[in-house]
Design a protein around this motif. Structure first.
Motif, PDB file in Angstrom:
ATOM      1  N   VAL A  93       0.668  -1.426   0.062  1.00 17.17           N
ATOM      2  CA  VAL A  93       0.003  -0.066   0.050  1.00 17.17           C
ATOM      3  C   VAL A  93       0.849   1.060  -0.100  1.00 17.17           C
ATOM      4  O   VAL A  93       0.611   2.475  -0.675  1.00 17.17           O
ATOM      5  N   GLY A  94       1.881   1.254   0.900  1.00 15.11           N
ATOM      6  CA  GLY A  94       2.995   2.255   0.884  1.00 15.11           C
ATOM      7  C   GLY A  94       3.470   2.447  -0.634  1.00 15.11           C
ATOM      8  O   GLY A  94       3.728   3.766  -1.072  1.00 15.11           O
ATOM      9  N   ILE A  95       3.826   1.442  -1.277  1.00 13.66           N
ATOM     10  CA  ILE A  95       4.519   1.348  -2.638  1.00 13.66           C
ATOM     11  C   ILE A  95       3.363   2.030  -3.529  1.00 13.66           C
ATOM     12  O   ILE A  95       3.894   2.696  -4.567  1.00 13.66           O
ATOM     13  N   VAL A  96       2.217   1.752  -3.452  1.00 16.00           N
ATOM     14  CA  VAL A  96       1.066   2.217  -4.233  1.00 16.00           C
ATOM     15  C   VAL A  96       1.157   3.931  -4.008  1.00 16.00           C
ATOM     16  O   VAL A  96       1.180   4.606  -5.037  1.00 16.00           O
ATOM     17  N   ALA A  97       0.972   4.275  -3.092  1.00 12.92           N
ATOM     18  CA  ALA A  97       0.836   5.795  -2.788  1.00 12.92           C
ATOM     19  C   ALA A  97       2.055   6.490  -3.475  1.00 12.92           C
ATOM     20  O   ALA A  97       1.998   7.443  -4.189  1.00 12.92           O
ATOM     21  N   GLY A  98       3.320   5.875  -3.266  1.00 13.06           N
ATOM     22  CA  GLY A  98       4.528   6.524  -3.796  1.00 13.06           C
ATOM     23  C   GLY A  98       4.412   6.330  -5.493  1.00 13.06           C
ATOM     24  O   GLY A  98       4.907   7.407  -6.164  1.00 13.06           O
ATOM     25  N   GLN A  99       4.092   5.176  -5.901  1.00 14.73           N
ATOM     26  CA  GLN A  99       3.800   5.226  -7.427  1.00 14.73           C
ATOM     27  C   GLN A  99       3.011   6.030  -8.151  1.00 14.73           C
ATOM     28  O   GLN A  99       3.352   6.499  -9.124  1.00 14.73           O
ATOM     29  N   VAL A 150       4.621   2.439  12.243  1.00 11.57           N
ATOM     30  CA  VAL A 150       3.905   3.259  11.159  1.00 11.57           C
ATOM     31  C   VAL A 150       4.765   3.943  10.588  1.00 11.57           C
ATOM     32  O   VAL A 150       4.782   4.156   9.277  1.00 11.57           O
ATOM     33  N   TRP A 151       5.754   4.922  11.263  1.00  8.94           N
ATOM     34  CA  TRP A 151       6.459   5.639  10.296  1.00  8.94           C
ATOM     35  C   TRP A 151       7.569   5.105   9.190  1.00  8.94           C
ATOM     36  O   TRP A 151       7.803   5.465   8.207  1.00  8.94           O
ATOM     37  N   LEU A 152       7.575   3.696   9.269  1.00 16.07           N
ATOM     38  CA  LEU A 152       8.479   3.059   8.294  1.00 16.07           C
ATOM     39  C   LEU A 152       7.494   2.892   7.024  1.00 16.07           C
ATOM     40  O   LEU A 152       8.277   2.722   6.134  1.00 16.07           O
ATOM     41  N   ILE A 153       6.330   3.213   7.150  1.00 15.76           N
ATOM     42  CA  ILE A 153       5.572   3.294   5.955  1.00 15.76           C
ATOM     43  C   ILE A 153       6.117   4.298   4.893  1.00 15.76           C
ATOM     44  O   ILE A 153       5.764   4.405   3.619  1.00 15.76           O
ATOM     45  N   VAL A 154       6.769   5.401   5.471  1.00 18.29           N
ATOM     46  CA  VAL A 154       7.498   6.415   4.589  1.00 18.29           C
ATOM     47  C   VAL A 154       8.501   5.792   3.466  1.00 18.29           C
ATOM     48  O   VAL A 154       8.493   6.323   2.529  1.00 18.29           O
ATOM     49  N   ILE A 155       9.026   4.670   4.215  1.00 16.27           N
ATOM     50  CA  ILE A 155      10.203   4.400   3.275  1.00 16.27           C
ATOM     51  C   ILE A 155       9.564   3.709   1.941  1.00 16.27           C
ATOM     52  O   ILE A 155      10.062   3.846   1.119  1.00 16.27           O
ATOM     53  N   PRO A 156       8.495   2.628   2.117  1.00 14.96           N
ATOM     54  CA  PRO A 156       8.000   2.160   0.890  1.00 14.96           C
ATOM     55  C   PRO A 156       7.270   3.193  -0.207  1.00 14.96           C
ATOM     56  O   PRO A 156       7.336   3.197  -1.092  1.00 14.96           O
ATOM     57  N   VAL A 157       6.901   4.113   0.457  1.00 18.11           N
ATOM     58  CA  VAL A 157       6.252   5.553  -0.084  1.00 18.11           C
ATOM     59  C   VAL A 157       7.512   5.966  -0.987  1.00 18.11           C
ATOM     60  O   VAL A 157       7.274   6.133  -2.355  1.00 18.11           O
TER      61      VAL A 157
END
Length: 302
Positions: A93-99, A150-157
């Motif tokens: 989901v984090g990757i999705v937001a970034g992509q 939770v803040w780790l989600i920034v990395i996949p974004v």
């Protein structure tokens, strides 16, 4: 779905080796071996390397355009270091937001081989929903007091933004070399060099792993990456960076939920996570809806 497969495989290999840097290097390195064989066997791939070298030497193609593999290396590295904590689905989901957000900006700037593509209303709405999906997915962790992870989600974004840039740059390499195999080879060569250096430093600090997993599926991450990068390199010119990212993440989301149900890396499937995945899929559909091009959009494409 190859990307979610790669995330699960590399995350599992990282857990087995207790070294995410080495796991990432093994994944990228195995992909490079496959591509070396392909380039050696396919004349078009060899001609593409010669043509690309001439283009770079003549100044017709920028050197920075060869560095798409650095973003691929970062993405594979995060699979081993972060997906094991967040789980494949939340990581995706984090990757999705970034992509989707990265694809929107890159299309607007015109970095990809398809030129400038003005953002439509549907694409803007889809991008906004993808970002909201991240917040929904992590809501239970925030409310449960687990704010640290939770803040780790920034990395996949950030990794997802890099993947969008990687697709655009690799598409440019394909156009310059007139070969998807050549573009994919360059991507894996650059990424392998970066990850080999990182792995060497990590081994110098931590030491060599005491054992390696015997199951062969732990080592198919490179193959999955080769298939994904090759297809993305071929399709980005006609689909555009954002639309390609949309279709990519649809497969990633579905695949990641399947993995979290059957072979979870972290906490498995939760209601907020399923809600976030569903919202991200809706974002993909909305952003991919065709829209009547405006005069400004037609000018940008021209």
């Amino acid at each position: 779905m190859m990307v979610s497969t790669q995330s699960r495989v590399n995350g599992g290999l990282s857990q087995q080796l207790q070294n995410g840097y080495l796991a990432a290097a093994v994944s990228f390195g195995s992909g490079l071996v496959i591509l070396i064989v392909l380039v050696a066997c396919v004349p078009r791939g060899r001609r593409g390397l010669v043509k690309l070298r001439r283009e770079v030497a003549a100044g017709a193609y920028p050197v920075w355009g060869l560095l798409g593999g650095t973003c691929g290396a970062f993405f594979v590295l995060t699979q081993g270091l972060v997906a094991t904590v967040l789980g494949v689905a939340l990581f995706t989901v984090g990757i999705v937001a970034g992509q989707v957000s990265g694809g929107l900006v890159i299309d607007r700037v015109g970095l990809g081989p398809g030129g400038r593509i003005a953002p439509t209303t549907t694409r803007l709405i889809g991008t906004g929903l993808a970002i909201v999906a991240v917040a929904v997915s992590v809501s239970d962790r925030i409310l449960g007091g687990d704010g640290g992870s939770v803040w780790l989600i920034v990395i996949p974004v950030v990794a997802g933004i890099g993947m969008a840039w990687q697709s655009a740059v690799n598409g440019l390499v394909r156009v310059a070399a007139q070969s998807a195999i050549t573009a994919t080879f360059v991507n894996f060569l650059v990424g392998t060099v970066v990850l080999a250096i990182a792995a060497a430093v990590s081994i110098a600090v931590q030491g060599w792993p005491t054992g390696w997993p015997s199951e062969p599926w732990f080592y198919i991450g490179g193959l999955a990456g080769v298939v994904f990068i090759a297809l993305a390199t071929i399709l980005v010119r006609t689909a555009g960076v954002l639309l390609l990212s949309m279709s990519n993440v649809a497969g990633q989301l579905v695949g990641s939920v399947v993995f979290e149900v059957w072979v979870p890396l972290a906490d498995g499937v939760t209601i907020p996570l399923l809600s976030g995945v569903g919202l991200a899929l809706v974002a993909v559909v909305i952003a991919a809806l065709p829209a009547r091009p405006s005069a400004a959009g037609a000018t940008d494409r021209a």
